[in-house]
Write an enzyme that holds these catalytic residues in place. Structure first.
Site, PDB file in Angstrom:
ATOM      1  N   SER A 144      -6.588  -0.503  -5.201  1.00 50.59           N
ATOM      2  CA  SER A 144      -5.392  -1.413  -6.281  1.00 50.59           C
ATOM      3  C   SER A 144      -5.899  -1.908  -6.847  1.00 50.59           C
ATOM      4  CB  SER A 144      -5.021  -1.865  -4.795  1.00 50.59           C
ATOM      5  OG  SER A 144      -3.192  -3.196  -5.313  1.00 50.59           O
ATOM      6  N   TYR A 157      -3.554  -7.474   2.862  1.00 48.29           N
ATOM      7  CA  TYR A 157      -3.755  -6.160   1.603  1.00 48.29           C
ATOM      8  C   TYR A 157      -4.983  -6.338   0.663  1.00 48.29           C
ATOM      9  CZ  TYR A 157      -1.730  -2.645  -1.117  1.00 48.29           C
ATOM     10  OH  TYR A 157      -1.918  -1.054  -2.345  1.00 48.29           O
TER      11      TYR A 157
HETATM   12  P1  NAP Z   1       4.108   4.178   0.763  1.00 43.47           P
HETATM   13  O1  NAP Z   1       5.625   5.710  -0.036  1.00 43.47           O
HETATM   14  O2  NAP Z   1       4.481   3.413   1.634  1.00 43.47           O
HETATM   15  O3  NAP Z   1       3.364   5.736   1.757  1.00 43.47           O
HETATM   16  C1  NAP Z   1       2.264   5.166   2.607  1.00 43.47           C
HETATM   17  C2  NAP Z   1       1.671   6.248   3.581  1.00 43.47           C
HETATM   18  O4  NAP Z   1       0.975   5.685   4.158  1.00 43.47           O
HETATM   19  C3  NAP Z   1       2.434   7.367   3.508  1.00 43.47           C
HETATM   20  O5  NAP Z   1       2.387   8.222   4.229  1.00 43.47           O
HETATM   21  C4  NAP Z   1       2.637   5.879   5.589  1.00 43.47           C
HETATM   22  O6  NAP Z   1       3.859   6.878   6.057  1.00 43.47           O
HETATM   23  C5  NAP Z   1       1.184   6.191   5.383  1.00 43.47           C
HETATM   24  N1  NAP Z   1       0.887   5.520   7.134  1.00 43.47           N
HETATM   25  C6  NAP Z   1       1.310   3.716   6.929  1.00 43.47           C
HETATM   26  N2  NAP Z   1       0.530   3.644   8.260  1.00 43.47           N
HETATM   27  C7  NAP Z   1       0.174   5.290   8.933  1.00 43.47           C
HETATM   28  C8  NAP Z   1      -0.335   4.825  10.280  1.00 43.47           C
HETATM   29  N3  NAP Z   1       0.174   4.266  11.007  1.00 43.47           N
HETATM   30  N4  NAP Z   1      -0.501   7.013  10.570  1.00 43.47           N
HETATM   31  C9  NAP Z   1       0.280   7.483   9.424  1.00 43.47           C
HETATM   32  N5  NAP Z   1       0.489   7.366   8.581  1.00 43.47           N
HETATM   33  C10 NAP Z   1       0.281   6.144   7.793  1.00 43.47           C
HETATM   34  O7  NAP Z   1       3.646   4.109  -0.597  1.00 43.47           O
HETATM   35  P2  NAP Z   1       2.694   4.459  -1.351  1.00 43.47           P
HETATM   36  O8  NAP Z   1       2.782   3.157  -2.541  1.00 43.47           O
HETATM   37  O9  NAP Z   1       2.231   6.409  -1.777  1.00 43.47           O
HETATM   38  O10 NAP Z   1       1.031   3.852  -0.864  1.00 43.47           O
HETATM   39  C11 NAP Z   1      -0.159   4.941  -0.477  1.00 43.47           C
HETATM   40  C12 NAP Z   1      -1.264   4.394  -1.432  1.00 43.47           C
HETATM   41  O11 NAP Z   1      -1.657   3.907  -2.025  1.00 43.47           O
HETATM   42  C13 NAP Z   1      -1.802   3.306  -0.618  1.00 43.47           C
HETATM   43  O12 NAP Z   1      -2.960   2.883   0.442  1.00 43.47           O
HETATM   44  C14 NAP Z   1      -1.126   1.639  -1.060  1.00 43.47           C
HETATM   45  O13 NAP Z   1      -2.087   0.550  -0.985  1.00 43.47           O
HETATM   46  C15 NAP Z   1      -1.853   2.267  -2.413  1.00 43.47           C
HETATM   47  N6  NAP Z   1      -1.378   1.622  -3.177  1.00 43.47           N
HETATM   48  C16 NAP Z   1      -0.062   1.426  -3.649  1.00 43.47           C
HETATM   49  C17 NAP Z   1       0.644   1.071  -4.720  1.00 43.47           C
HETATM   50  C18 NAP Z   1       1.771   0.946  -4.689  1.00 43.47           C
HETATM   51  O14 NAP Z   1       2.724   0.608  -5.921  1.00 43.47           O
HETATM   52  N7  NAP Z   1       3.123   1.983  -4.890  1.00 43.47           N
HETATM   53  C19 NAP Z   1      -0.351   0.192  -6.040  1.00 43.47           C
HETATM   54  C20 NAP Z   1      -1.707   0.342  -5.480  1.00 43.47           C
HETATM   55  C21 NAP Z   1      -1.425   0.882  -4.237  1.00 43.47           C
HETATM   56  P3  NAP Z   1       4.864   6.895   6.979  1.00 43.47           P
HETATM   57  O15 NAP Z   1       6.061   7.240   6.003  1.00 43.47           O
HETATM   58  O16 NAP Z   1       5.217   7.736   8.242  1.00 43.47           O
HETATM   59  O17 NAP Z   1       5.284   5.789   7.200  1.00 43.47           O
END
Ligand code: NAP
Length: 252
Positions: A144, A157
């Site tokens: 991130s 986080y």
């Molecule tokens: P998201 O839409 O909330 O997706 C998170 C994913 O992680 C979902 O598939 C979720 O599954 C899964 N997950 C969480 N806990 C889990 C568990 N206990 N077992 C299995 N699966 C689990 O968020 P995203 O933005 O796509 O995030 C993906 C990655 O990118 C993360 O590591 C996040 O920190 C990183 N990131 C995101 C951003 C941003 O702006 N969005 C920025 C920097 C970094 P469920 O749907 O079943 O909960």
């Protein structure tokens, strides 16, 4: 397709494959010719359909990534029953928001378990299998911009994502000479569930957008395509780096 950017003949495991960035990565991997093994706890049917629409293959594996024992068993059984995995993308992650003075132990542990401990355990399982069988492989950890910055109201986080960047360096130092490329991507602000609370706050949304040189939030595919680069032969001399894919956010 230029072979340097192709994933043809390679199987790529992507955690958190049902939605958001994970879904975008699965689609990008399929477009590059890779076969996708999606890991998650929710239905991955939507992602499977998107991957198949690109002519790719998708195999869903259900696993709660907050459950250490389940994570370790899952990787071993996939390798044994379906054959080797060539690339691992540790994408699944969660965020909890509270002022630091009010931050609960539960909100600390839950985030550290999924974002950092499970990332390490899957890297370890992948490393054991790949090195043990004398194969080559690539790991991409999703970090991130909060691997570089402090953020606000997201203590666990930020700590977890600084940890992911450090772990990426450590594993690269141990495994670069053993045939595994370990790198990370640091997304900026991406339109997913993770940022829903921010996007529902008009003041925060406007302030964030005003700081992004590219003038827009990222889409999951922006992160997916950069991930393909780190999985593909084109990045074979890259080890231990965390690449921002942030529309210029960190350049400000
Ligand atoms: P998201 O839409 O909330 O997706 C998170 C994913 O992680 C979902 O598939 C979720 O599954 C899964 N997950 C969480 N806990 C889990 C568990 N206990 N077992 C299995 N699966 C689990 O968020 P995203 O933005 O796509 O995030 C993906 C990655 O990118 C993360 O590591 C996040 O920190 C990183 N990131 C995101 C951003 C941003 O702006 N969005 C920025 C920097 C970094 P469920 O749907 O079943 O909960």
């Amino acid at each position: 397709m230029n072979a340097a950017f192709s994933l043809a003949g390679r199987r790529i495991m992507v955690t958190g494959a049902n939605t958001g960035i994970g879904q975008g990565i699965c689609v990008s991997v399929a477009r590059a010719g890779g076969a996708v093994v999606g890991v998650g706890r929710s239905s991955m049917d939507e992602t499977a359909a998107l991957v198949k629409a690109e002519g790719g293959s998708f195999h869903a594996v259900h696993c709660d990534l907050g459950d250490t024992a389940a994570v370790q068993a899952m990787f071993g059984s996939i390798w044994k029953e379906q054959g080797p995995v060539d690339g691992l993308v540790n994408n699944a992650g969660i965020i909890r928001r509270a002022d630091a003075v009010d931050f609960s132990v539960a909100n600390w542990d839950e985030v550290m378990d999924v974002n950092l401990k499970t990332t390490f355990l899957l890297c370890q399982a992948f490393g054991r299998h790949v090195i043990g069988e004398g194969r080559k492989g690539s790991i991409v950890n999703i970090a991130s911009v909060l691997s570089f910055q402090g953020g606000i109201r997201v203590a666990s986080y930020t700590a977890s994502k600084h940890g992911v960047a450090g772990l990426t360096k450590l594993l690269a130092c141990e495994w670069a000479a053993k045939g595994i490329n370990v790198n990370a991507i640091a997304p900026g602000y991406v339109v997913t569930n993770n940022t829903e609370a921010l996007r529902n706050d008009p003041d925060r949304t406007a302030a964030i957008l005003a700081r992004i040189p590219a003038g827009r939030w990222a889409e999951p595919g922006d992160i997916g395509d950069a991930t393909v680069f780190l999985l593909a032969p084109a990045s074979k001399y890259m080890h231990g780096t965390t690449i921002p894919v942030d529309g210029g956010w960190l350049a400000r």
